[in-house]
Motif scaffolding. Structure first.
Motif, PDB file in Angstrom:
ATOM      1  N   ARG A   1      86.967  22.639  72.053  1.00  0.00           N
ATOM      2  CA  ARG A   1      86.394  23.607  70.818  1.00  0.00           C
ATOM      3  C   ARG A   1      84.739  23.639  71.287  1.00  0.00           C
ATOM      4  NH1 ARG A   1      90.308  20.660  68.487  1.00  0.00           N
ATOM      5  NH2 ARG A   1      92.009  21.632  67.512  1.00  0.00           N
ATOM      6  N   THR A   2      84.261  22.925  72.088  1.00  0.00           N
ATOM      7  CA  THR A   2      82.783  22.954  72.266  1.00  0.00           C
ATOM      8  C   THR A   2      82.520  22.931  73.814  1.00  0.00           C
ATOM      9  OG1 THR A   2      82.073  20.765  72.371  1.00  0.00           O
ATOM     10  CG2 THR A   2      82.267  21.857  70.157  1.00  0.00           C
TER      11      THR A   2
ATOM     12  N   VAL B   1      85.180  28.559  74.233  1.00  0.00           N
ATOM     13  CA  VAL B   1      84.413  27.480  73.436  1.00  0.00           C
ATOM     14  C   VAL B   1      82.962  28.274  72.954  1.00  0.00           C
ATOM     15  CG1 VAL B   1      85.621  25.705  74.347  1.00  0.00           C
ATOM     16  CG2 VAL B   1      83.512  26.591  75.489  1.00  0.00           C
TER      17      VAL B   1
END
Length: 349
Positions: free
Chosen positions: A302-303, A57
């Motif tokens: 994704r983060t 990520v």
């Protein structure tokens, strides 16, 4: 008669032996009267989509793994629509095992956003973390986010360094057993319990009658024992802690936690990641680390803040959600900041 079946991918119309699918993101308009039956299908996310695997990520040098502790911690599967249906204790152990087998990992950040949970569940997770540290010798940094209280802080306190958000709510190092006396409420509905029991105390804590003084003393002794063990473990990991401020169950901000010895410094998740990278690469400023989360194939990330959707929807029951009314799987001794008595429903209970 036409039937409308609402599915995750759209709407399927059935007319006699014929069917056709209308895919839409919002609504379907049809001319004329329509006799319909609507069925909503919202299956839970499949928790058996293979083992957890590292998902990058954040690009960088030197891998730092994030292990998340999110939501209410109970040693039970969270079930229902929009839930992965996983046991938080089992998933925590699986992620630690995956990190242990990943030779690229140089440090671990424990990302904590949880009010706590069951005493036994949080104790198991802390023991797993301590044994993981002993086996791997990897540095562990805890990052306390919005809420990191009760048993969740108990787990985090086993880290080498604790970094707290300034606006974090932490502490809450107490033990509570929520019991309710519903005898009068049951009587209003002409519900009269008639227990057949062998063993005088087998129904201790029952909502159908008030606690006897001797029973209250027995339960209090159990809560005190669990509390003493939590305090002993936290004091062993955090020798700078102020018992007068930290061990009475109070909550505090991130800055107050630093003053009381519960945390080492104030900072956000990025700060915690940089601290972990610095410990793993001593001798100068550490570069921005590569960050991975361990997720299943059907659980994207994704983060660094990605959270697994593990809170089930609650069905509308015939009875209101009153404290103590639905207690088939709880009570249990909790180390949790729990101002809302019905928050146990978040665990699918």
């Amino acid at each position: 008669m036409r039937h409308l079946v609402v599915a995750a991918v759209g709407i399927m119309l059935v007319s006699g032996c014929q069917r056709f699918v209308v895919r839409t993101e919002s609504r379907v308009a049809m001319a004329g009267p329509l006799d319909t039956r609507v069925t909503a299908e919202m299956p839970p996310v499949n928790p058996h989509a293979g083992p957890v695997k590292p998902v990058v990520v954040q690009a960088g040098a030197g891998r730092v793994a994030i292990v998340d502790v999110d939501g209410l911690v109970l040693n039970a599967p969270f079930v229902g629509p929009l839930s992965v249906g996983e046991n938080p204790v089992a998933l925590f152990r699986e992620k630690l095992d995956a990190i242990e087998g990943d030779r690229c990992v140089r440090a671990v950040v424990l990302r904590v956003h949880s009010p706590g949970g069951g005493v036994a569940a949080c104790t198991a997770m802390r023991r797993d973390l301590e044994r993981f540290k002993e086996r791997t010798k990897l540095p562990v940094v805890a990052s306390l986010l919005d809420v990191a209280a009760g048993g969740a802080y108990y787990v985090a306190s086993a880290a080498d360094v604790v970094v707290a958000e300034p606006a974090a709510v932490t502490g809450g190092l107490g033990v509570i057993l929520n019991l309710f006396n519903l005898q009068d409420l049951m009587a209003q509905f002409n519900v009269i319990p008639q227990p057949i029991k062998a063993g005088e105390l087998v129904d201790i804590g029952s909502s159908a009658r008030p606690l006897k003084e001797a029973e209250k003393q027995m339960l209090q002794a159990m809560a005190d024992e669990f509390h003493k063990q939590i305090l002993a473990d936290v004091a062993r990991s955090r020798p700078r802690i102020d018992p007068a401020r930290a061990f009475d169950g109070r909550i505090m901000t991130g800055r107050q936690a630093v003053d009381a010895g519960l945390a080492d410094r104030v900072g956000d998740l990025d700060d915690a990641l940089q601290v972990a990278a610095g410990i793993s690469q001593p001798g100068g400023a550490a570069p921005r680390p590569e960050v991975v989360l361990y997720r299943r194939a059907n659980d994207p990330a994704r983060t660094v803040y990605a959270v697994t959707p593990n809170v089930p929807l609650q069905g509308a029951g015939l009875l209101p959600n009153l404290p103590g009314l639905d207690r088939t799987k709880l009570p249990t001794f909790l180390s949790v900041w729990q101002p809302e008595l019905t928050m146990e429903k978040l665990g699918g209970k």
